[in-house]
Design a protein around this motif. Structure first.
Motif, PDB file in Angstrom:
ATOM      1  N   ALA A 176       0.462  -1.353   0.212  1.00 35.71           N
ATOM      2  CA  ALA A 176       0.391  -0.052   0.130  1.00 35.71           C
ATOM      3  C   ALA A 176       1.014   1.120   0.224  1.00 35.71           C
ATOM      4  O   ALA A 176       2.568   1.267   0.354  1.00 35.71           O
ATOM      5  CB  ALA A 176      -0.655   0.023   1.466  1.00 35.71           C
ATOM      6  N   ASP A 177       0.180   2.503  -0.057  1.00 37.22           N
ATOM      7  CA  ASP A 177       1.112   3.707  -0.871  1.00 37.22           C
ATOM      8  C   ASP A 177       0.756   4.249   1.178  1.00 37.22           C
ATOM      9  O   ASP A 177       1.834   4.853   1.308  1.00 37.22           O
ATOM     10  CB  ASP A 177       0.348   4.661  -1.489  1.00 37.22           C
ATOM     11  N   ALA A 178       0.030   3.936   1.268  1.00 34.66           N
ATOM     12  CA  ALA A 178       0.108   4.068   3.242  1.00 34.66           C
ATOM     13  C   ALA A 178      -0.958   3.618   4.056  1.00 34.66           C
ATOM     14  O   ALA A 178      -2.266   3.305   3.019  1.00 34.66           O
ATOM     15  CB  ALA A 178      -0.275   6.088   3.240  1.00 34.66           C
ATOM     16  N   ILE A 179      -0.849   3.556   5.115  1.00 33.75           N
ATOM     17  CA  ILE A 179      -1.642   2.949   5.630  1.00 33.75           C
ATOM     18  C   ILE A 179      -2.454   3.843   7.173  1.00 33.75           C
ATOM     19  O   ILE A 179      -2.092   4.466   7.741  1.00 33.75           O
ATOM     20  CB  ILE A 179      -1.336   1.640   7.073  1.00 33.75           C
ATOM     21  N   LEU A 180      -3.229   3.328   6.875  1.00 29.49           N
ATOM     22  CA  LEU A 180      -4.155   3.924   7.939  1.00 29.49           C
ATOM     23  C   LEU A 180      -4.611   2.700   9.077  1.00 29.49           C
ATOM     24  O   LEU A 180      -4.803   2.626   9.187  1.00 29.49           O
ATOM     25  CB  LEU A 180      -5.803   4.867   7.389  1.00 29.49           C
ATOM     26  N   PHE A 229      -1.902  12.326   4.238  1.00 32.02           N
ATOM     27  CA  PHE A 229      -2.549  13.131   3.221  1.00 32.02           C
ATOM     28  C   PHE A 229      -1.313  14.169   2.930  1.00 32.02           C
ATOM     29  O   PHE A 229      -0.895  14.370   2.355  1.00 32.02           O
ATOM     30  CB  PHE A 229      -2.927  13.951   3.327  1.00 32.02           C
ATOM     31  N   ARG A 230      -0.941  14.855   4.253  1.00 33.92           N
ATOM     32  CA  ARG A 230       0.344  15.416   4.213  1.00 33.92           C
ATOM     33  C   ARG A 230       1.101  15.210   3.899  1.00 33.92           C
ATOM     34  O   ARG A 230       2.764  15.663   2.795  1.00 33.92           O
ATOM     35  CB  ARG A 230       0.208  16.391   5.300  1.00 33.92           C
ATOM     36  N   TYR A 231       2.006  13.469   4.515  1.00 32.22           N
ATOM     37  CA  TYR A 231       3.381  13.299   4.792  1.00 32.22           C
ATOM     38  C   TYR A 231       3.366  11.984   3.159  1.00 32.22           C
ATOM     39  O   TYR A 231       4.711  12.226   3.175  1.00 32.22           O
ATOM     40  CB  TYR A 231       3.298  12.959   5.881  1.00 32.22           C
ATOM     41  N   SER A 232       2.196  11.768   2.823  1.00 33.72           N
ATOM     42  CA  SER A 232       2.589  10.572   2.105  1.00 33.72           C
ATOM     43  C   SER A 232       1.973  10.661   0.627  1.00 33.72           C
ATOM     44  O   SER A 232       2.215  10.647  -0.235  1.00 33.72           O
ATOM     45  CB  SER A 232       1.758   8.740   2.420  1.00 33.72           C
ATOM     46  N   PHE A 233       0.476  12.102   0.599  1.00 38.98           N
ATOM     47  CA  PHE A 233      -0.071  11.972  -0.231  1.00 38.98           C
ATOM     48  C   PHE A 233       0.560  13.123  -1.263  1.00 38.98           C
ATOM     49  O   PHE A 233      -0.159  13.414  -1.795  1.00 38.98           O
ATOM     50  CB  PHE A 233      -1.778  11.838  -0.237  1.00 38.98           C
ATOM     51  N   MET A 286      -0.265  15.934  -0.569  1.00 43.38           N
ATOM     52  CA  MET A 286      -1.897  16.563  -0.128  1.00 43.38           C
ATOM     53  C   MET A 286      -2.512  17.778   0.962  1.00 43.38           C
ATOM     54  O   MET A 286      -2.717  17.222   2.028  1.00 43.38           O
ATOM     55  CB  MET A 286      -3.251  15.662  -0.579  1.00 43.38           C
ATOM     56  N   LYS A 287      -0.783  18.336   0.782  1.00 40.88           N
ATOM     57  CA  LYS A 287      -1.361  19.261   1.668  1.00 40.88           C
ATOM     58  C   LYS A 287      -2.520  20.134   2.316  1.00 40.88           C
ATOM     59  O   LYS A 287      -2.980  20.937   3.145  1.00 40.88           O
ATOM     60  CB  LYS A 287      -0.218  20.990   1.817  1.00 40.88           C
ATOM     61  N   GLU A 288      -2.871  20.449   1.247  1.00 39.20           N
ATOM     62  CA  GLU A 288      -4.302  21.348   0.924  1.00 39.20           C
ATOM     63  C   GLU A 288      -4.955  20.443   1.820  1.00 39.20           C
ATOM     64  O   GLU A 288      -5.491  21.716   2.548  1.00 39.20           O
ATOM     65  CB  GLU A 288      -4.792  21.890  -0.554  1.00 39.20           C
ATOM     66  N   GLU A 289      -5.537  20.028   1.185  1.00 35.55           N
ATOM     67  CA  GLU A 289      -6.929  18.641   1.472  1.00 35.55           C
ATOM     68  C   GLU A 289      -6.166  19.162   3.554  1.00 35.55           C
ATOM     69  O   GLU A 289      -7.180  18.439   4.488  1.00 35.55           O
ATOM     70  CB  GLU A 289      -6.532  17.088   0.805  1.00 35.55           C
ATOM     71  N   ALA A 290      -5.166  18.658   3.629  1.00 38.96           N
ATOM     72  CA  ALA A 290      -4.661  18.223   5.612  1.00 38.96           C
ATOM     73  C   ALA A 290      -4.938  19.491   5.600  1.00 38.96           C
ATOM     74  O   ALA A 290      -5.471  19.538   7.256  1.00 38.96           O
ATOM     75  CB  ALA A 290      -3.317  17.655   5.069  1.00 38.96           C
ATOM     76  N   ASP A 291      -4.855  20.449   4.921  1.00 39.21           N
ATOM     77  CA  ASP A 291      -4.895  22.449   5.787  1.00 39.21           C
ATOM     78  C   ASP A 291      -6.372  21.894   6.235  1.00 39.21           C
ATOM     79  O   ASP A 291      -7.208  22.704   6.930  1.00 39.21           O
ATOM     80  CB  ASP A 291      -4.685  23.042   4.829  1.00 39.21           C
ATOM     81  N   LEU A 292      -7.171  21.383   5.193  1.00 38.75           N
ATOM     82  CA  LEU A 292      -8.205  21.713   4.922  1.00 38.75           C
ATOM     83  C   LEU A 292      -9.265  20.682   6.360  1.00 38.75           C
ATOM     84  O   LEU A 292      -9.622  21.756   6.777  1.00 38.75           O
ATOM     85  CB  LEU A 292      -8.871  20.830   3.768  1.00 38.75           C
TER      86      LEU A 292
END
Ligand code: IPM
Ligand code: MG
Length: 371
Positions: free
Chosen positions: A68-72, A315-319, A321-327
């Motif tokens: 996987a690209d990341a695990i939750l 979102f921030r570290y693996s994908f 997606m800084k904007e979405e993380a901030d949101l």
């Protein structure tokens, strides 16, 4: 967009499945409203896996996690498994994931949301505006080193023992992450061990000191004994920026730091491996600090925000997606400013809600913020 990424979801035990379920509503929200979707793969871990497969982590699930690209991650553990042999306890599923994917860098931020200043057991002036990062070494030390065991000394007496062992490269790589993190924050690292008592601590201090000379001259460093650090964390936590420490001290100090913020139910964490030189990828797992909370499991009472903030870190570290993380972070902050709360962060004048109600409130804020 980005539908080629695989997000592995491991709800686990206790409140894990409850907070994961609510957090996935936000993943859905991004798919519907922002056309950002992922391949989602779900697996069993901990007691949930033991019940089905007789092991807290099956080889198949591990291999899906590695791919996987990341695990939750949700949480593992329940008193139900207290009698189960040590190797098959739920916690071992988590430890195996950490070890097999070499997730050596565990980031445990402790920040106080302005609206939650009063939820802490410490005085507001001590903790308001607090924003520190505990960086815990996660794949070495006493959690994994050999020898360890319980043996008979004679028919009357047994001995139980563990080994705390660190090598130079293990200390250097976590030290490097500490310097990197501090560079992106306030430029200060406190390295924590017990070099006054433990040989592994003497080496830890030596290695961090020379790494600092070689690679960290832009960073302000100080060294602190772990017992003093525990005391300083409750006396004056704002003196810290990044605390870097070994696996066991990191486990203990991060619980302490978490509680400064008022609720364990608010704190996310990230566990990162090293960056692969060929692919540029790194293994990463994101999980709330709170654990499985068996006392409230199954009652829909758990605060889902630590899990949601873990998704934000993902979102921030693996994908990227800084904007979405901030949101997400902003929506959480606004949901706390006004609106209902779960029991762990309840305050007078607020409506008390359960896991779903708390997430409803955040999703409303997401809607508002993107109208
Ligand atoms: C943590 C937990 C784990 C640990 C347990 C569940 C094995 O306390 O992540 O802090 O001790 O590392
Ligand atoms: Mg712990």
């Amino acid at each position: 967009m980005q539908s080629n990424r695989t997000l592995m979801v491991l709800p686990g035990d206790g409140v894990g499945p409850e907070v994961i379920k609510e957090t996935l509503r936000v993943v859905d929200w991004f798919a519907k409203n922002k056309s950002i979707s992922f391949n989602i793969k779900e697996g069993l871990v901990g007691g949930a896996s033991f019940d089905k497969y007789g092991t807290p982590l099956s080889d198949e699930t591990l291999s899906d996690a590695v791919d996987a690209d990341a695990i939750l991650f949700g949480a593992v553990g329940s008193p139900k498994y207290d009698g189960v042999e040590f190797e098959k306890r739920p916690e071992n599923g988590l430890l195996r994931l950490r070890k097999e994917m070499d997730l050596f860098a565990n980031l445990r931020p402790a920040m106080v949301f302005p609206a939650l200043v009063d939820a802490s057991s410490l005085k507001p002036n001590i903790i308001s505006g607090l924003d520190i990062l505990i960086l815990r070494e996660l794949t070495g030390g006493i959690y994994f080193a050999e020898p360890r065991g319980i043996e008979e000394i004679d028919t009357q007496i047994k001995k139980g023992y563990d080994t705390n062992l660190y090598t130079t490269p293990e200390i250097e790589r976590i030290g490097r992450v500490a310097f990197d993190m501090a560079r992106a924050r306030n430029g200060k690292v406190t390295s924590v061990e017990k070099a006054n008592v433990m040989m592994s601590g003497v080496l830890w201090r030596e290695v961090i000191t020379s790494l600092h000379k070689k690679e960290g001259s832009d960073i302000l460093i100080n060294h602190m004994y772990a017992d003093n650090c525990a005391m300083q964390l409750v006396r004056d936590p704002k003196q810290f920026d990044v605390i870097v420490t070994d696996n066991l001290f990191g486990d203990i100090l991060s619980d302490c730091a978490a509680m400064l913020t008022g609720s364990l139910g608010m704190l996310p964490s990230a566990s990162l491996g090293s960056v692969d030189q060929n692919t540029g990828k790194r293994h990463a797992m994101y999980e709330p600090v709170h654990g499985s909370a068996p006392d409230i499991a199954g009652k829909e009472l758990a605060n889902p925000l630590a899990e949601l903030l873990s998704l934000s870190m993902l979102f921030r570290y693996s994908f990227e997606m800084k904007e979405e993380a901030d949101l997400i972070d902003e929506a959480v902050s606004r949901a706390l400013d006004a609106g209902p709360r779960t029991q762990d962060i309840m305050a007078s004048g607020r409506v008390k809600v359960g896991t779903k109600g708390m997430m409803d409130s955040v999703i409303n804020k997401l809607e508002e913020l993107t109208k």
